[in-house]
Design a protein around this motif. Structure first.
Motif, PDB file in Angstrom:
ATOM      1  N   THR A  67       0.208  -0.968   0.148  1.00 24.60           N
ATOM      2  CA  THR A  67       0.114   0.091   0.125  1.00 24.60           C
ATOM      3  C   THR A  67       0.858   0.987   0.002  1.00 24.60           C
ATOM      4  O   THR A  67       1.483   1.342   0.912  1.00 24.60           O
ATOM      5  N   MET A  68       0.884   2.477  -1.203  1.00 22.55           N
ATOM      6  CA  MET A  68       1.526   3.109  -1.195  1.00 22.55           C
ATOM      7  C   MET A  68       1.162   4.995  -0.448  1.00 22.55           C
ATOM      8  O   MET A  68      -0.917   4.575  -0.721  1.00 22.55           O
ATOM      9  N   LYS A  69       0.977   5.171  -0.219  1.00 26.96           N
ATOM     10  CA  LYS A  69       1.143   6.820   0.250  1.00 26.96           C
ATOM     11  C   LYS A  69       1.934   7.562  -0.114  1.00 26.96           C
ATOM     12  O   LYS A  69       3.185   6.881  -0.345  1.00 26.96           O
ATOM     13  N   ILE A  70       1.922   8.818  -0.637  1.00 29.27           N
ATOM     14  CA  ILE A  70       2.713   9.894  -1.094  1.00 29.27           C
ATOM     15  C   ILE A  70       2.465  11.544  -1.075  1.00 29.27           C
ATOM     16  O   ILE A  70       1.045  12.051  -1.021  1.00 29.27           O
ATOM     17  N   ASN A  71       3.320  11.716  -1.053  1.00 31.41           N
ATOM     18  CA  ASN A  71       2.901  14.062  -0.755  1.00 31.41           C
ATOM     19  C   ASN A  71       4.015  13.978  -1.897  1.00 31.41           C
ATOM     20  O   ASN A  71       5.484  13.644  -1.670  1.00 31.41           O
ATOM     21  N   VAL A  72       3.357  14.806  -2.916  1.00 31.57           N
ATOM     22  CA  VAL A  72       4.280  15.713  -4.004  1.00 31.57           C
ATOM     23  C   VAL A  72       5.310  17.011  -3.091  1.00 31.57           C
ATOM     24  O   VAL A  72       4.164  17.638  -2.963  1.00 31.57           O
ATOM     25  N   LEU A  73       6.097  16.679  -3.411  1.00 33.72           N
ATOM     26  CA  LEU A  73       6.813  17.902  -2.411  1.00 33.72           C
ATOM     27  C   LEU A  73       7.477  18.948  -4.121  1.00 33.72           C
ATOM     28  O   LEU A  73       7.249  20.242  -3.589  1.00 33.72           O
ATOM     29  N   GLU A  74       7.304  19.015  -4.599  1.00 28.25           N
ATOM     30  CA  GLU A  74       7.321  19.699  -5.900  1.00 28.25           C
ATOM     31  C   GLU A  74       7.531  18.955  -7.149  1.00 28.25           C
ATOM     32  O   GLU A  74       7.912  18.257  -7.624  1.00 28.25           O
ATOM     33  N   SER A  75       7.255  20.296  -8.054  1.00 30.08           N
ATOM     34  CA  SER A  75       6.508  19.079  -9.803  1.00 30.08           C
ATOM     35  C   SER A  75       7.358  20.342 -10.159  1.00 30.08           C
ATOM     36  O   SER A  75       6.825  21.340 -10.521  1.00 30.08           O
ATOM     37  N   TYR A  76       7.836  20.323 -11.338  1.00 30.35           N
ATOM     38  CA  TYR A  76       8.228  20.839 -12.139  1.00 30.35           C
ATOM     39  C   TYR A  76       7.419  20.198 -13.994  1.00 30.35           C
ATOM     40  O   TYR A  76       8.002  19.655 -14.060  1.00 30.35           O
ATOM     41  N   VAL A  77       7.218  20.897 -14.716  1.00 31.43           N
ATOM     42  CA  VAL A  77       6.649  20.772 -15.936  1.00 31.43           C
ATOM     43  C   VAL A  77       7.691  21.663 -16.914  1.00 31.43           C
ATOM     44  O   VAL A  77       6.954  23.123 -16.779  1.00 31.43           O
ATOM     45  N   THR A  78       7.260  21.018 -17.998  1.00 30.23           N
ATOM     46  CA  THR A  78       8.056  22.568 -19.092  1.00 30.23           C
ATOM     47  C   THR A  78       7.532  21.031 -20.650  1.00 30.23           C
ATOM     48  O   THR A  78       8.496  19.958 -20.700  1.00 30.23           O
ATOM     49  N   SER A  79       6.619  21.152 -20.993  1.00 29.99           N
ATOM     50  CA  SER A  79       6.584  21.057 -22.633  1.00 29.99           C
ATOM     51  C   SER A  79       5.734  19.186 -22.779  1.00 29.99           C
ATOM     52  O   SER A  79       4.719  19.143 -21.611  1.00 29.99           O
ATOM     53  N   ASP A  80       6.325  18.541 -23.012  1.00 28.24           N
ATOM     54  CA  ASP A  80       6.517  17.423 -22.990  1.00 28.24           C
ATOM     55  C   ASP A  80       7.598  16.435 -21.398  1.00 28.24           C
ATOM     56  O   ASP A  80       6.875  14.788 -22.065  1.00 28.24           O
ATOM     57  N   THR A  81       8.646  17.546 -21.199  1.00 27.27           N
ATOM     58  CA  THR A  81       8.468  16.586 -19.462  1.00 27.27           C
ATOM     59  C   THR A  81       8.179  16.858 -18.333  1.00 27.27           C
ATOM     60  O   THR A  81       7.847  18.621 -18.455  1.00 27.27           O
ATOM     61  N   ALA A  82       8.740  16.017 -17.347  1.00 28.90           N
ATOM     62  CA  ALA A  82       7.863  16.294 -16.202  1.00 28.90           C
ATOM     63  C   ALA A  82       9.118  15.892 -15.338  1.00 28.90           C
ATOM     64  O   ALA A  82       9.057  14.766 -15.200  1.00 28.90           O
ATOM     65  N   LEU A  83       9.569  16.680 -13.900  1.00 28.73           N
ATOM     66  CA  LEU A  83       9.846  16.359 -12.672  1.00 28.73           C
ATOM     67  C   LEU A  83       9.497  16.283 -11.784  1.00 28.73           C
ATOM     68  O   LEU A  83       8.354  16.977 -11.352  1.00 28.73           O
ATOM     69  N   LEU A  84       9.201  15.191 -10.819  1.00 24.13           N
ATOM     70  CA  LEU A  84       8.190  15.107  -9.319  1.00 24.13           C
ATOM     71  C   LEU A  84       9.553  14.410  -8.617  1.00 24.13           C
ATOM     72  O   LEU A  84       9.923  13.303  -8.566  1.00 24.13           O
ATOM     73  N   VAL A  85       9.149  15.444  -7.249  1.00 19.94           N
ATOM     74  CA  VAL A  85       9.843  15.001  -6.139  1.00 19.94           C
ATOM     75  C   VAL A  85       8.493  14.786  -4.738  1.00 19.94           C
ATOM     76  O   VAL A  85       8.021  15.559  -4.896  1.00 19.94           O
ATOM     77  N   VAL A  86       8.871  12.637  -4.349  1.00 15.80           N
ATOM     78  CA  VAL A  86       7.579  12.550  -4.289  1.00 15.80           C
ATOM     79  C   VAL A  86       8.361  12.064  -2.775  1.00 15.80           C
ATOM     80  O   VAL A  86       9.343  11.426  -3.171  1.00 15.80           O
ATOM     81  N   ASP A  87       7.503  12.500  -1.727  1.00 13.24           N
ATOM     82  CA  ASP A  87       7.827  12.109  -0.733  1.00 13.24           C
ATOM     83  C   ASP A  87       7.165  10.278  -0.343  1.00 13.24           C
ATOM     84  O   ASP A  87       5.873  10.717  -0.456  1.00 13.24           O
ATOM     85  N   TRP A  88       6.986   9.487  -0.561  1.00 14.70           N
ATOM     86  CA  TRP A  88       6.386   7.551  -0.236  1.00 14.70           C
ATOM     87  C   TRP A  88       6.663   7.379   0.884  1.00 14.70           C
ATOM     88  O   TRP A  88       7.489   7.404   1.833  1.00 14.70           O
ATOM     89  N   THR A  89       5.767   6.137   0.906  1.00 12.16           N
ATOM     90  CA  THR A  89       5.142   5.074   1.599  1.00 12.16           C
ATOM     91  C   THR A  89       5.028   3.947   1.362  1.00 12.16           C
ATOM     92  O   THR A  89       3.921   4.471   0.297  1.00 12.16           O
ATOM     93  N   ILE A  90       5.466   3.102   1.849  1.00 16.45           N
ATOM     94  CA  ILE A  90       5.125   1.671   1.292  1.00 16.45           C
ATOM     95  C   ILE A  90       5.083   0.772   2.252  1.00 16.45           C
ATOM     96  O   ILE A  90       6.057   0.974   2.692  1.00 16.45           O
ATOM     97  N   ASP A  91       3.799   0.364   2.704  1.00 18.27           N
ATOM     98  CA  ASP A  91       3.001  -1.311   3.181  1.00 18.27           C
ATOM     99  C   ASP A  91       3.139  -2.163   2.809  1.00 18.27           C
ATOM    100  O   ASP A  91       2.432  -2.354   1.723  1.00 18.27           O
ATOM    101  N   LEU A  92       4.102  -3.699   3.316  1.00 15.37           N
ATOM    102  CA  LEU A  92       3.482  -4.807   3.149  1.00 15.37           C
ATOM    103  C   LEU A  92       2.865  -5.562   3.591  1.00 15.37           C
ATOM    104  O   LEU A  92       3.252  -5.442   4.813  1.00 15.37           O
ATOM    105  N   ALA A  93       1.544  -6.057   2.833  1.00 18.45           N
ATOM    106  CA  ALA A  93       0.464  -7.114   3.983  1.00 18.45           C
ATOM    107  C   ALA A  93       1.297  -8.246   3.774  1.00 18.45           C
ATOM    108  O   ALA A  93       0.822  -8.781   4.456  1.00 18.45           O
ATOM    109  N   GLU A  94       1.987  -8.752   3.040  1.00 17.84           N
ATOM    110  CA  GLU A  94       2.766 -10.333   2.750  1.00 17.84           C
ATOM    111  C   GLU A  94       3.879 -10.090   2.574  1.00 17.84           C
ATOM    112  O   GLU A  94       4.083 -10.070   1.208  1.00 17.84           O
ATOM    113  N   VAL A  95       4.881 -10.096   3.733  1.00 16.48           N
ATOM    114  CA  VAL A  95       5.835  -9.178   3.238  1.00 16.48           C
ATOM    115  C   VAL A  95       6.962 -10.617   2.923  1.00 16.48           C
ATOM    116  O   VAL A  95       6.929 -12.331   3.630  1.00 16.48           O
TER     117      VAL A  95
END
Length: 130
Positions: A67-95
Motif C-alpha cells: 500500500t503506497m501513500k505519497i506527498n508530492v513535494l515539488e513538480s516541474y513541467v515543461t512541454s512534454d517533460t516533467a520532474l516530480l519530487v515525491v515523499d512516499w511510504t509503502i507498507d507490505l501486507a505479505e512480506v
C-alpha cells in the motif's frame, strides 16, 4: 494551442494520484500502463533496470500486497517533460523478506506521449536521501 504550465502541472499531479491507485490495486498490467515502453527504474539505489526485468520485479513486489501513500513535494513541467519530487511510504501486507515498511523521497521523470498521457520514463524512488 499549447496547454498552460498550470494545466500541465495539474495533469502530472493527477497522473501521480492515478499511479498510486494503480499501485495499490496490485495489478502489474494496470500499473505498467503508467510507464513508457523504455522506462527505467532504480528500486535499488544505483541499480537501474528496464524492460522485462523491471516488469518482473514490479510484479513480484506487487504480490506482497503493498500500500503506497505519497506527498508530492515539488513538480516541474515543461512541454512534454516533467520532474516530480515525491515523499512516499509503502507498507507490505505479505512480506516475503526484508522490512514491511519502506519510505523515501523519489525523483521521477515523466514524458507526455503523443496520446497526451503522462508516463514514467525514469522511476527513482531513492533519488534523494532522507
Amino acid at each position: 494551442m499549447a496547454a498552460s504550465t498550470d494545466a500541465l502541472t495539474a495533469e502530472v499531479l493527477e497522473h501521480a494520484q492515478n499511479y498510486v491507485r494503480a499501485f495499490n490495486s496490485h495489478d502489474p498490467a494496470i500499473l505498467e500502463q503508467h510507464y513508457t515502453e523504455d522506462a527505467v527504474t532504480a528500486w535499488e539505489k544505483g541499480k537501474a533496470i528496464s524492460g522485462k526485468a523491471r516488469q518482473d520485479e514490479l510484479a513480484e513486489f506487487l504480490a506482497q500486497k503493498p500500500t503506497m501513500k505519497i506527498n508530492v513535494l515539488e513538480s516541474y513541467v515543461t512541454s512534454d517533460t516533467a520532474l516530480l519530487v515525491v515523499d512516499w511510504t509503502i507498507d507490505l501486507a505479505e512480506v516475503k523478506e526484508g522490512p514491511a515498511h519502506h519510505a523515501g523521497i523519489g525523483l521521477d521523470v515523466l514524458r507526455r506521449g503523443t496520446d497526451g498521457i503522462w508516463r514514467f520514463a525514469i522511476d527513482n524512488p531513492h533519488g534523494k536521501d532522507i
